[in-house]
Design a protein around this motif. Sequence first.
Motif, PDB file in Angstrom:
ATOM      1  N   GLY A  49      13.007 -13.754 -20.248  1.00  0.00           N
ATOM      2  CA  GLY A  49      13.622 -14.135 -18.994  1.00  0.00           C
ATOM      3  C   GLY A  49      15.134 -14.016 -19.032  1.00  0.00           C
ATOM      4  O   GLY A  49      15.695 -13.331 -19.896  1.00  0.00           O
ATOM      5  N   GLY A  50      15.778 -14.707 -18.116  1.00  0.00           N
ATOM      6  CA  GLY A  50      17.240 -14.701 -18.062  1.00  0.00           C
ATOM      7  C   GLY A  50      17.824 -15.779 -18.959  1.00  0.00           C
ATOM      8  O   GLY A  50      17.141 -16.327 -19.830  1.00  0.00           O
ATOM      9  N   GLY A  51      19.083 -16.115 -18.724  1.00  0.00           N
ATOM     10  CA  GLY A  51      19.774 -17.078 -19.573  1.00  0.00           C
ATOM     11  C   GLY A  51      19.115 -18.446 -19.588  1.00  0.00           C
ATOM     12  O   GLY A  51      19.057 -19.096 -20.635  1.00  0.00           O
ATOM     13  N   SER A  52      18.602 -18.886 -18.435  1.00  0.00           N
ATOM     14  CA  SER A  52      17.990 -20.218 -18.393  1.00  0.00           C
ATOM     15  C   SER A  52      16.786 -20.294 -19.324  1.00  0.00           C
ATOM     16  O   SER A  52      16.593 -21.286 -20.032  1.00  0.00           O
ATOM     17  CB  SER A  52      17.538 -20.538 -16.966  1.00  0.00           C
ATOM     18  N   VAL A  53      15.986 -19.238 -19.326  1.00  0.00           N
ATOM     19  CA  VAL A  53      14.792 -19.201 -20.178  1.00  0.00           C
ATOM     20  C   VAL A  53      15.192 -19.174 -21.647  1.00  0.00           C
ATOM     21  O   VAL A  53      14.675 -19.938 -22.473  1.00  0.00           O
ATOM     22  CB  VAL A  53      13.913 -17.978 -19.830  1.00  0.00           C
ATOM     23  N   VAL A 107       5.110  -7.866 -22.969  1.00  0.00           N
ATOM     24  CA  VAL A 107       5.158  -8.805 -24.101  1.00  0.00           C
ATOM     25  C   VAL A 107       3.744  -9.220 -24.504  1.00  0.00           C
ATOM     26  O   VAL A 107       3.389  -9.216 -25.689  1.00  0.00           O
ATOM     27  CB  VAL A 107       6.012 -10.048 -23.723  1.00  0.00           C
ATOM     28  N   ILE A 108       2.948  -9.579 -23.513  1.00  0.00           N
ATOM     29  CA  ILE A 108       1.593 -10.059 -23.810  1.00  0.00           C
ATOM     30  C   ILE A 108       0.749  -8.932 -24.419  1.00  0.00           C
ATOM     31  O   ILE A 108       0.008  -9.148 -25.389  1.00  0.00           O
ATOM     32  CB  ILE A 108       0.934 -10.631 -22.525  1.00  0.00           C
ATOM     33  N   GLU A 109       0.888  -7.726 -23.863  1.00  0.00           N
ATOM     34  CA  GLU A 109       0.186  -6.575 -24.455  1.00  0.00           C
ATOM     35  C   GLU A 109       0.577  -6.392 -25.914  1.00  0.00           C
ATOM     36  O   GLU A 109      -0.264  -6.126 -26.772  1.00  0.00           O
ATOM     37  CB  GLU A 109       0.521  -5.286 -23.686  1.00  0.00           C
ATOM     38  N   GLY A 110       1.877  -6.539 -26.180  1.00  0.00           N
ATOM     39  CA  GLY A 110       2.367  -6.391 -27.550  1.00  0.00           C
ATOM     40  C   GLY A 110       1.755  -7.418 -28.491  1.00  0.00           C
ATOM     41  O   GLY A 110       1.336  -7.098 -29.607  1.00  0.00           O
ATOM     42  N   LEU A 111       1.698  -8.678 -28.032  1.00  0.00           N
ATOM     43  CA  LEU A 111       1.135  -9.738 -28.880  1.00  0.00           C
ATOM     44  C   LEU A 111      -0.355  -9.521 -29.099  1.00  0.00           C
ATOM     45  O   LEU A 111      -0.868  -9.674 -30.211  1.00  0.00           O
ATOM     46  CB  LEU A 111       1.377 -11.112 -28.237  1.00  0.00           C
ATOM     47  N   GLU A 112      -1.043  -9.133 -28.021  1.00  0.00           N
ATOM     48  CA  GLU A 112      -2.494  -8.995 -28.135  1.00  0.00           C
ATOM     49  C   GLU A 112      -2.883  -7.784 -28.979  1.00  0.00           C
ATOM     50  O   GLU A 112      -3.880  -7.820 -29.700  1.00  0.00           O
ATOM     51  CB  GLU A 112      -3.135  -8.958 -26.739  1.00  0.00           C
ATOM     52  N   ALA A 113      -2.084  -6.739 -28.897  1.00  0.00           N
ATOM     53  CA  ALA A 113      -2.369  -5.553 -29.712  1.00  0.00           C
ATOM     54  C   ALA A 113      -2.379  -5.900 -31.201  1.00  0.00           C
ATOM     55  O   ALA A 113      -3.074  -5.267 -31.999  1.00  0.00           O
ATOM     56  CB  ALA A 113      -1.333  -4.456 -29.431  1.00  0.00           C
ATOM     57  N   GLU A 114      -1.608  -6.915 -31.577  1.00  0.00           N
ATOM     58  CA  GLU A 114      -1.534  -7.304 -32.983  1.00  0.00           C
ATOM     59  C   GLU A 114      -2.354  -8.549 -33.281  1.00  0.00           C
ATOM     60  O   GLU A 114      -2.314  -9.065 -34.405  1.00  0.00           O
ATOM     61  CB  GLU A 114      -0.073  -7.549 -33.388  1.00  0.00           C
ATOM     62  N   GLY A 115      -3.057  -9.041 -32.273  1.00  0.00           N
ATOM     63  CA  GLY A 115      -3.879 -10.231 -32.493  1.00  0.00           C
ATOM     64  C   GLY A 115      -3.077 -11.478 -32.841  1.00  0.00           C
ATOM     65  O   GLY A 115      -3.552 -12.336 -33.581  1.00  0.00           O
ATOM     66  N   VAL A 116      -1.855 -11.585 -32.298  1.00  0.00           N
ATOM     67  CA  VAL A 116      -1.039 -12.778 -32.565  1.00  0.00           C
ATOM     68  C   VAL A 116      -1.409 -13.860 -31.542  1.00  0.00           C
ATOM     69  O   VAL A 116      -1.426 -13.602 -30.336  1.00  0.00           O
ATOM     70  CB  VAL A 116       0.464 -12.438 -32.452  1.00  0.00           C
ATOM     71  N   ASN A 117      -1.708 -15.064 -32.011  1.00  0.00           N
ATOM     72  CA  ASN A 117      -1.999 -16.168 -31.094  1.00  0.00           C
ATOM     73  C   ASN A 117      -0.743 -16.628 -30.386  1.00  0.00           C
ATOM     74  O   ASN A 117       0.326 -16.668 -30.987  1.00  0.00           O
ATOM     75  CB  ASN A 117      -2.592 -17.359 -31.859  1.00  0.00           C
ATOM     76  N   TYR A 118      -0.905 -16.969 -29.115  1.00  0.00           N
ATOM     77  CA  TYR A 118       0.264 -17.437 -28.373  1.00  0.00           C
ATOM     78  C   TYR A 118      -0.156 -18.423 -27.294  1.00  0.00           C
ATOM     79  O   TYR A 118      -1.328 -18.519 -26.929  1.00  0.00           O
ATOM     80  CB  TYR A 118       0.996 -16.252 -27.728  1.00  0.00           C
ATOM     81  N   GLU A 119       0.827 -19.172 -26.818  1.00  0.00           N
ATOM     82  CA  GLU A 119       0.625 -20.028 -25.651  1.00  0.00           C
ATOM     83  C   GLU A 119       1.840 -19.830 -24.766  1.00  0.00           C
ATOM     84  O   GLU A 119       2.962 -19.720 -25.264  1.00  0.00           O
ATOM     85  CB  GLU A 119       0.498 -21.490 -26.104  1.00  0.00           C
ATOM     86  N   ILE A 120       1.607 -19.759 -23.464  1.00  0.00           N
ATOM     87  CA  ILE A 120       2.711 -19.513 -22.537  1.00  0.00           C
ATOM     88  C   ILE A 120       3.197 -20.821 -21.914  1.00  0.00           C
ATOM     89  O   ILE A 120       2.392 -21.609 -21.414  1.00  0.00           O
ATOM     90  CB  ILE A 120       2.275 -18.538 -21.412  1.00  0.00           C
ATOM     91  N   TYR A 121       4.503 -21.055 -21.948  1.00  0.00           N
ATOM     92  CA  TYR A 121       5.105 -22.132 -21.177  1.00  0.00           C
ATOM     93  C   TYR A 121       5.959 -21.489 -20.092  1.00  0.00           C
ATOM     94  O   TYR A 121       6.970 -20.853 -20.393  1.00  0.00           O
ATOM     95  CB  TYR A 121       5.979 -23.032 -22.071  1.00  0.00           C
ATOM     96  N   ASP A 122       5.527 -21.619 -18.835  1.00  0.00           N
ATOM     97  CA  ASP A 122       6.270 -20.937 -17.766  1.00  0.00           C
ATOM     98  C   ASP A 122       6.982 -21.936 -16.854  1.00  0.00           C
ATOM     99  O   ASP A 122       7.282 -21.626 -15.703  1.00  0.00           O
ATOM    100  CB  ASP A 122       5.356 -20.001 -16.972  1.00  0.00           C
ATOM    101  N   GLY A 123       7.287 -23.099 -17.393  1.00  0.00           N
ATOM    102  CA  GLY A 123       7.891 -24.151 -16.563  1.00  0.00           C
ATOM    103  C   GLY A 123       9.402 -24.235 -16.643  1.00  0.00           C
ATOM    104  O   GLY A 123       9.983 -25.239 -16.218  1.00  0.00           O
ATOM    105  N   VAL A 124      10.060 -23.196 -17.159  1.00  0.00           N
ATOM    106  CA  VAL A 124      11.520 -23.274 -17.267  1.00  0.00           C
ATOM    107  C   VAL A 124      12.153 -23.338 -15.887  1.00  0.00           C
ATOM    108  O   VAL A 124      11.751 -22.609 -14.976  1.00  0.00           O
ATOM    109  CB  VAL A 124      12.086 -22.066 -18.044  1.00  0.00           C
ATOM    110  N   ARG A 125      13.130 -24.217 -15.744  1.00  0.00           N
ATOM    111  CA  ARG A 125      13.853 -24.359 -14.486  1.00  0.00           C
ATOM    112  C   ARG A 125      15.102 -23.483 -14.534  1.00  0.00           C
ATOM    113  O   ARG A 125      15.822 -23.473 -15.533  1.00  0.00           O
ATOM    114  CB  ARG A 125      14.269 -25.827 -14.354  1.00  0.00           C
ATOM    115  N   VAL A 126      15.329 -22.732 -13.449  1.00  0.00           N
ATOM    116  CA  VAL A 126      16.554 -21.948 -13.375  1.00  0.00           C
ATOM    117  C   VAL A 126      17.717 -22.929 -13.245  1.00  0.00           C
ATOM    118  O   VAL A 126      17.625 -23.908 -12.490  1.00  0.00           O
ATOM    119  CB  VAL A 126      16.499 -20.958 -12.193  1.00  0.00           C
ATOM    120  N   GLU A 127      18.816 -22.686 -13.959  1.00  0.00           N
ATOM    121  CA  GLU A 127      19.893 -23.662 -14.118  1.00  0.00           C
ATOM    122  C   GLU A 127      19.308 -24.967 -14.666  1.00  0.00           C
ATOM    123  O   GLU A 127      19.195 -25.968 -13.949  1.00  0.00           O
ATOM    124  CB  GLU A 127      20.636 -23.921 -12.799  1.00  0.00           C
ATOM    125  N   PRO A 128      18.925 -24.966 -15.937  1.00  0.00           N
ATOM    126  CA  PRO A 128      18.188 -26.118 -16.487  1.00  0.00           C
ATOM    127  C   PRO A 128      18.991 -27.416 -16.499  1.00  0.00           C
ATOM    128  O   PRO A 128      20.210 -27.411 -16.571  1.00  0.00           O
ATOM    129  CB  PRO A 128      17.849 -25.685 -17.921  1.00  0.00           C
TER     130      PRO A 128
END
Lengths: 496, 496
Positions: free
Chosen positions: A161-165, A116-137
Amino acid sequence: MAPGIRIASTRAARATSLLRTVQFTHPPSCPCHSNPGAHGPHHHALPSARSQKRRLATPLDATRQKEYAFEMAASSIRFGPGCTAEVGMDMKNLGAKKVMVVTDGNVSKLGAMTRVIEGLEAEGVNYEIYDGVRVEPKDSSIKEAIDAAKPYQPDAFLAVGGGSVIDTAKLMNLYTCFQEADFLDFVNAPLGLGKPITKPLLPLVAVPTTAGTGSETTGTAIFDLVAKRAKTGIAHRALKPTLGICDPLNTRTMPSAVHASSGLDVLCHSLESWTAIPFNERVPRPTNPINRPAYQGANPISDIFSLQALKSTVEYLPRAVKDPDDFEAQSQMLLAATLAGVGFGNAGVHLCHGMSYPISGQNPGYKHPGYQVENALIPHGVSVAVTAPAVFKFTGASNPERHLAAAEAFGVDISNVKKESAGEILSEALADFLVKLGDQPRGLKQLGFNSGHIDMLVEGTIPQARVLMLAPSLEMQNVEAEREQLRDLFEEALEY
Amino acid sequence: MAPGIRIASTRAARATSLLRTVQFTHPPSCPCHSNPGAHGPHHHALPSARSQKRRLATPLDATRQKEYAFEMAASSIRFGPGCTAEVGMDMKNLGAKKVMVVTDGNVSKLGAMTRVIEGLEAEGVNYEIYDGVRVEPKDSSIKEAIDAAKPYQPDAFLAVGGGSVIDTAKLMNLYTCFQEADFLDFVNAPLGLGKPITKPLLPLVAVPTTAGTGSETTGTAIFDLVAKRAKTGIAHRALKPTLGICDPLNTRTMPSAVHASSGLDVLCHSLESWTAIPFNERVPRPTNPINRPAYQGANPISDIFSLQALKSTVEYLPRAVKDPDDFEAQSQMLLAATLAGVGFGNAGVHLCHGMSYPISGQNPGYKHPGYQVENALIPHGVSVAVTAPAVFKFTGASNPERHLAAAEAFGVDISNVKKESAGEILSEALADFLVKLGDQPRGLKQLGFNSGHIDMLVEGTIPQARVLMLAPSLEMQNVEAEREQLRDLFEEALEY
């Protein structure tokens, strides 16, 4: 279809029969006649085509009227090994300049995220990652995620990710677009206000890394509402992702136990949506189409998806679980999960899912083999499937044809089976399938529950009205009768 | 699937086989191996999952690479007798304040239009009616319609009618949103520039009054490009309606002959998309997902829709044609038309449709019974179905399993049929179905064509590259060989 209806030849009678008959494309039978009491005394009160128009003009009637239409909506779905690489171009095509990538701490280390990140960077799309999702939110973990999104002011979301994400990303999107809303505004009634979503949200692209929830195609997000000690969610078509990118390379990292439990979720999505009450038995008819629920009961389009997903799961899940190198089976399971997502996303689920929430929430301490987690955990798919043999034995009489068609999908020869045995036959086929799959608890006892837990499990199920209202054979008009039925079901589910 | 691939056990070989196998869910067989020459020498050059990523990073290769992914998109579909009444609320929910209602002079007098206007007025939604749509639209009639829309500056479109109306409304929407564009910019290459649509259009709600084109679910609009004397169109996912309102009350006004010809369009949509080349045999692989065509070849999701639509059409079309009071059959045909629309809208059509355009365009003077029109007219469905027995005899060898599955849908017992006869068997089943339906020309001769017309018919077919590229067994690399094949096909189609 009973002969009395088939041979009716007046204009009005034929118009009346139209709605019922159009629904049962596959198999061509009406579930209600085989068990006339199942849906109560209103069965023959379906409006004729002519009277319908008059009644539509009298909205006061609507709360007592049955539904007369269904609506099918699904995300666009792209499927192919390696197609995650296209995501940067997708974001650019959508006009996105600031993408919030949503994931969890585990998935963030996997190949899917790299692609995913390679895909975004190849096109120069700005992004920010939020990796704090809790499984079974929980509502609290979702609120944290929303708070993390707001300052970034993204113009698109990308869930990996999975369903929680994916579910968490849907709600980040919703509450970023409705900043003034109270969290409970959109939460399913009766726990929340169940308001409809009245404007389009930001683009959301979902990249599933498990083959289970089908969340990439649905307008549903599920979480624990901690204060009410209940599993609930938000469900509206407007929540559904713009695009689901289903890339079989991304599910290759699933451990065997996750394959199994995710696949059991797919199995129950397909079986529950296939056997849910027909859309035109649901009450009330919405007075505005924006209030027509996504979980609307079985209908002729969801049926096609649900039955196909069931057949694929029976064929490919055992292979996917047994052989981590069987890419064909894994790929087919990803497709089946998505198909089942379209099916239940428009028809709904019922008892297995409704009963699963208190089962996982009130876990006496069970740790599922193959899951490396610190705390006790009943994976969602396991908590759903553990009651399935009891549930489909119970619902069999509501629609023997459909239960037999499902049994046939498991390979049962149904040519000499009596209708009255339909529930039992499907129940046995399911139990056999679960045993052969391996590592599955043979009932609630093996999860640590006993008869003493049943009252609490029943009380935890009752609030799941949104799914229980789609359960065939359940007495929802009379809560004492309903309690009794659920008590019997949990009792039956202690052991199979 | 050939044994050589099934038993391949190395990681790379299994990854290679994944893509091929996932496609043939139903029936589980690979069409290519039964006729190895059908798709040329590149059959075994499908990229493995591993090499794919590398190749994706080398876009120069893409023009020669086969496709590796498919994308499924469809309008939301609402289905139910009487649900047209909801359209005013839909428009309000979409935020529309000025709706351009698009229809034709005939439909504007029907009940469907009354119900639509009542719906809009009940909600106080402003609207203006354009009833100048031409049946079988030309570029000139579409430009007139666009010119009529521009001064009103609508914020939503509402199409009420058959395929011609819905297609015209799609293009009014497109060119209202791209006011600076030249008409040919978006027209399919090679006749136009085939540019992709790069931004969302205005909401478009489609209310079909025929059960045929499936245009309410697709991103395709078809018209005559008069200067080039060719039928062509514009095809892009962004064109698809926001919502299709499929109300069986609106198709009750179809005369029996219109039921028949519309239903034959459904029949060919389902058969052609079911037998189109697989998506992963299509060349070239797009370098950007926005260029992935809507007509992408058969894929495991379109297959489900196409086969179901075929089965329903075989069951219900004869009833709908014979008995104008058979609402069940009419309702099922509306559903089948929509399902087939989702199928071919994502997989495409091929020879029957490609050959139909010159057939109707070069009509020697045929007037179809039951159509009250001043000029000679071959209805679209008739022009499509008249070659079907010849076409599927020709394509049979490309994929005998699928042709046999289709023959089985017509009720043929295929248990003792040889693969080599698959095309012939399906051809016979089709001819039998057409004859029994009644009032259908038994070949081109009965339309007034003879051998002397064939060269012109062939020349009129060649430009239909967009659909011909999906035709199995057709030699498109060599135009002389292709001409020869088409000549034989038209010759064969003179009589059945």
